[in-house]
Design a protein around this motif. Sequence first.
Motif, mmCIF file in Angstrom:
data_model
loop_
_atom_site.group_PDB
_atom_site.id
_atom_site.type_symbol
_atom_site.label_atom_id
_atom_site.label_comp_id
_atom_site.label_asym_id
_atom_site.label_seq_id
_atom_site.Cartn_x
_atom_site.Cartn_y
_atom_site.Cartn_z
ATOM 1 N N UNK A 101 15.160 27.223 -11.362
ATOM 2 C CA UNK A 101 14.730 26.464 -10.178
ATOM 3 C C UNK A 101 13.685 27.223 -9.359
ATOM 4 N N UNK A 102 12.733 26.463 -8.805
ATOM 5 C CA UNK A 102 11.642 27.009 -8.000
ATOM 6 C C UNK A 102 11.736 26.477 -6.581
ATOM 7 N N UNK A 103 11.264 27.265 -5.616
ATOM 8 C CA UNK A 103 11.157 26.820 -4.227
ATOM 9 C C UNK A 103 9.804 26.147 -4.026
ATOM 10 N N UNK A 104 9.814 24.957 -3.416
ATOM 11 C CA UNK A 104 8.588 24.193 -3.194
ATOM 12 C C UNK A 104 8.555 23.681 -1.757
ATOM 13 N N UNK A 105 7.353 23.323 -1.293
ATOM 14 C CA UNK A 105 7.216 22.743 0.045
ATOM 15 C C UNK A 105 5.896 22.008 0.149
ATOM 16 N N UNK A 106 5.804 21.124 1.138
ATOM 17 C CA UNK A 106 4.543 20.471 1.486
ATOM 18 C C UNK A 106 4.620 20.017 2.931
ATOM 19 N N UNK A 122 0.824 -1.192 0.000
ATOM 20 C CA UNK A 122 0.000 0.000 0.000
ATOM 21 C C UNK A 122 0.866 1.253 0.000
ATOM 22 N N UNK A 123 0.756 2.123 -0.993
ATOM 23 C CA UNK A 123 1.540 3.369 -0.977
ATOM 24 C C UNK A 123 1.220 4.211 0.254
ATOM 25 N N UNK A 124 2.262 4.767 0.848
ATOM 26 C CA UNK A 124 2.097 5.579 2.059
ATOM 27 C C UNK A 124 1.584 6.965 1.714
ATOM 28 N N UNK A 125 0.836 7.555 2.651
ATOM 29 C CA UNK A 125 0.389 8.936 2.474
ATOM 30 C C UNK A 125 1.597 9.854 2.402
ATOM 31 N N UNK A 126 1.580 10.782 1.452
ATOM 32 C CA UNK A 126 2.662 11.742 1.319
ATOM 33 C C UNK A 126 2.276 13.061 1.948
ATOM 34 N N UNK A 127 1.509 13.855 1.235
ATOM 35 C CA UNK A 127 1.060 15.137 1.766
ATOM 36 C C UNK A 127 0.350 15.941 0.699
ATOM 37 N N UNK A 128 -0.034 17.149 1.076
ATOM 38 C CA UNK A 128 -0.737 18.050 0.170
ATOM 39 C C UNK A 128 0.210 19.099 -0.382
ATOM 40 N N UNK A 129 -0.105 19.590 -1.578
ATOM 41 C CA UNK A 129 0.651 20.663 -2.206
ATOM 42 C C UNK A 129 -0.252 21.892 -2.265
ATOM 43 N N UNK A 130 -0.195 22.750 -1.224
ATOM 44 C CA UNK A 130 -1.096 23.898 -1.148
ATOM 45 C C UNK A 130 -0.950 24.818 -2.362
ATOM 46 N N UNK A 131 -2.082 25.216 -2.901
ATOM 47 C CA UNK A 131 -2.096 26.114 -4.044
ATOM 48 C C UNK A 131 -2.024 25.415 -5.386
ATOM 49 N N UNK A 132 -1.612 24.138 -5.381
ATOM 50 C CA UNK A 132 -1.521 23.389 -6.633
ATOM 51 C C UNK A 132 -2.698 22.426 -6.820
ATOM 52 N N UNK A 133 -3.491 22.243 -5.756
ATOM 53 C CA UNK A 133 -4.672 21.387 -5.867
ATOM 54 C C UNK A 133 -4.369 19.914 -5.956
ATOM 55 N N UNK A 134 -3.200 19.485 -5.438
ATOM 56 C CA UNK A 134 -2.828 18.084 -5.528
ATOM 57 C C UNK A 134 -2.386 17.526 -4.178
ATOM 58 N N UNK A 185 2.637 16.694 10.000
ATOM 59 C CA UNK A 185 2.748 18.138 10.165
ATOM 60 C C UNK A 185 4.117 18.717 9.894
ATOM 61 N N UNK A 186 5.115 17.870 9.602
ATOM 62 C CA UNK A 186 6.455 18.366 9.300
ATOM 63 C C UNK A 186 6.460 19.058 7.941
ATOM 64 N N UNK A 187 7.246 20.116 7.825
ATOM 65 C CA UNK A 187 7.358 20.847 6.581
ATOM 66 C C UNK A 187 8.586 20.368 5.809
#
Length: 208
Positions: free
Chosen positions: A107-112, A27-39, A117-119
């Motif tokens: 290059x772009x700065x990204x985060x999730x 089962x693939x593990x939960x990753x996280x959300x990408x705020x503002x990208x809708x994914x 709750x870790x960034x």
Amino acid sequence: MSLDHLVYATPDLESTAAELERLLGVRPAAGGRHPGFGTHNRLLGLGGTSYLEIIGPDPGQEAPAAPRPFGIDELEAAALVGWAVAVEDIDAVTARARARGYDPGDPLDMSRRTPSGDLLSWRLTPPERAGHDGLVPFLIEWGDTPHPAGQGLPAVELVSLAGGHHDAPAVRAALAAVGARLDVDEQAHPVLTAVLSGGYGLVTLTGP
């Protein structure tokens, strides 16, 4: 430079994760959300510091102002749409690629946020700029952020990764410019193909 991750985009993340679990036994593990990208995403380890990212629309977010990445809004079924290679100095690698005739983009700065709750923060070249229909990888630099593949992900084996394109020599030249390796042969239509091995045997992931 090494394989960082494969991108398996889907119009429905949970149904695709369930199908991969059925085929691979993991089962693939939960990753996280990408705020503002809708994914949002789920992850499977591929050994070492490589992983498979399964990414799809996040029903918990409002529709983004721009189209979702990786052509997700146009997909009718899950597809292997791209890949990333990890680099230590993304600005230097980008400059070197440009000097060799291939521009991966700025290059772009990204985060999730992880489910705990870790960034996580990283830099990458725009995936939509990845050349030759995604056969040339985008670049990613994790810096001091813990790598997703080091977080105890459920894992399968990556048996092979290869591509096909109607202009294979041009693809090979662009790959050389960024310092990446991929077996590419002549095919009528661009395609990226990965073969995975899980508890239930081999599974092939391919492009749209």
